[in-house]
Design a protein around this motif. Structure first.
Motif, PDB file in Angstrom:
ATOM      1  N   GLY A 258     -36.008 -18.075 -48.670  1.00  0.00           N
ATOM      2  CA  GLY A 258     -35.741 -16.813 -48.015  1.00  0.00           C
ATOM      3  C   GLY A 258     -34.366 -16.274 -48.329  1.00  0.00           C
ATOM      4  O   GLY A 258     -33.753 -16.596 -49.349  1.00  0.00           O
ATOM      5  N   ILE A 259     -33.850 -15.459 -47.428  1.00  0.00           N
ATOM      6  CA  ILE A 259     -32.601 -14.747 -47.657  1.00  0.00           C
ATOM      7  C   ILE A 259     -31.407 -15.685 -47.809  1.00  0.00           C
ATOM      8  O   ILE A 259     -30.490 -15.417 -48.588  1.00  0.00           O
ATOM      9  N   VAL A 260     -31.404 -16.807 -47.103  1.00  0.00           N
ATOM     10  CA  VAL A 260     -30.268 -17.728 -47.191  1.00  0.00           C
ATOM     11  C   VAL A 260     -30.192 -18.340 -48.585  1.00  0.00           C
ATOM     12  O   VAL A 260     -29.127 -18.378 -49.212  1.00  0.00           O
ATOM     13  N   ASN A 261     -31.327 -18.804 -49.096  1.00  0.00           N
ATOM     14  CA  ASN A 261     -31.346 -19.378 -50.447  1.00  0.00           C
ATOM     15  C   ASN A 261     -30.952 -18.356 -51.505  1.00  0.00           C
ATOM     16  O   ASN A 261     -30.242 -18.667 -52.460  1.00  0.00           O
ATOM     17  N   GLN A 262     -31.425 -17.143 -51.343  1.00  0.00           N
ATOM     18  CA  GLN A 262     -31.112 -16.096 -52.299  1.00  0.00           C
ATOM     19  C   GLN A 262     -29.625 -15.761 -52.281  1.00  0.00           C
ATOM     20  O   GLN A 262     -29.022 -15.503 -53.328  1.00  0.00           O
TER      21      GLN A 262
END
Length: 346
Positions: A278-282
């Motif tokens: 999700g956004i954290v990994n990205q």
């Protein structure tokens, strides 16, 4: 079954639990399930706390009844890493049953680290409040000792609990207060087998949400004069909140601070990200990530807890521990990674 559990819980809690259940039901009916699951429902914190209270109590009674019929401690499980897994920014850890090998005794667990490697653990300890309704720091310390971790990042820690756990383990400790919750100072902690040279606290809070922090500790690398930078973070449950917090984490004031590039960086914590990528990994794309289904501890369904490492490190192994005591000590299971310096070929 739920009715029986609820009735039993009412007897145990003097009717207060029944009130919480009814209030939670009224709240949930007003919110689309997709909004609630994705963390986009803008609930005031008292309602979030009430929902969590009701859910935890139902599960607590169910699990307590089940555990009473099991005369032995559950074995712990470790996730096997597929090959080649080092080439990906994100470890696609298998989650099917046949990819999990059972560790029947401590000989299968990671041994205490030598100078060439480092074992790290991240654990949301839920204020040491177990699903059996008991607050026990000693139980959390016993679970952590089984991971053989050199460095431990804790989330949802009440003031004083990190110090108590560290005393049992014989570790150094630093604590960072994020907010006051339920009348207690509440935040993150880092425990280390090795000396902690310095520490910093970075606010991650977003207005009108529970306040969060990222705790940084510079720790002496075992066996030589170099250091490692360890971060313990706990992000919010709302997606927009989490996006802002991830961007702040990845900024040049925290994990990408140029002054930290002289040593390996390890970011541990509960990121409240339900999907694998999700956004954290990205946002933390320059870091490698290892994760697995660690929430809930006894019925794992989502990937909240993670280990991120800089490019000068590599993953050697990764475990999620599900011993009998870990199933009820917190709503999260502890995750552990064994790390090597990227130049190490062993």
């Amino acid at each position: 079954m739920l009715g029986l559990v609820t009735n039993h819980a009412v007897e145990l809690n003097g009717g207060k639990f029944d009130v919480a259940i009814r209030r939670a039901q009224r709240i949930v009916k007003k919110i689309p399930l997709t909004e609630l699951w994705n963390g986009n429902a803008q609930l005031p914190m008292p309602y979030v706390t009430m929902l969590k209270f009701a859910t935890i109590r139902v599960l607590a009674v169910s699990l307590s009844v089940f555990v009473n019929f099991i005369p032995f401690d559950f074995t712990s499980f470790a996730i096997s890493l597929p090959q080649p897994w080092e080439s990906s920014k994100f470890l696609e850890l298998p989650v099917e049953f046949n990819s999990v090998h059972t560790l029947f005794d401590s000989t299968g667990l990671a041994e205490p680290s030598q100078t060439a490697r480092l074992t790290v653990t991240s654990y949301n300890i839920h204020s040491c409040a177990g699903l059996d309704l008991r607050v026990r720091c000693d139980r959390i310390a016993a679970i952590l000792s089984r991971t053989h971790a050199d460095v431990i990042a804790l989330q949802e820690v009440r003031a004083g609990q990190g110090e108590e756990i560290a005393r049992v383990l014989g570790f150094h400790v630093v604590f960072a207060r994020a907010d006051h919750v339920g009348g207690y100072e509440f935040g993150n902690a880092i425990l280390s087998r090795f000396p902690i040279r310095r520490s910093d606290v970075y606010p991650l809070g977003v207005p009108h949400h529970e306040q969060r922090v990222c705790l940084h500790a510079e720790i002496a690398w075992p066996g030589d004069a170099s250091a490692i930078h360890v971060f313990s973070a706990h992000l919010g449950q709302n997606e927009m909140e989490r996006r802002q917090q991830a961007e702040r984490l990845a900024s040049n004031t925290i994990v990408e601070n140029p002054s930290f590039h002289n040593a390996p960086r390890i970011l541990l914590g509960d990121f409240n990200e339900k999907s694998r990528n999700g956004i954290v990994n990205q946002t933390l794309a320059s870091f490698q990530c290892a994760t697995g289904k660690s929430w809930t501890a006894f019925f794992p369904i989502v990937y909240l807890d993670r280990v991120y490492i800089s490019s000068d490190l590599k993953f050697h192994d990764f475990h999620i521990y599900r011993t009998g005591s870990a199933l009820i000590a917190s709503d999260h299971a502890p995750i552990t990674a064994v790390l090597l310096k990227a130049t190490d070929t062993h």
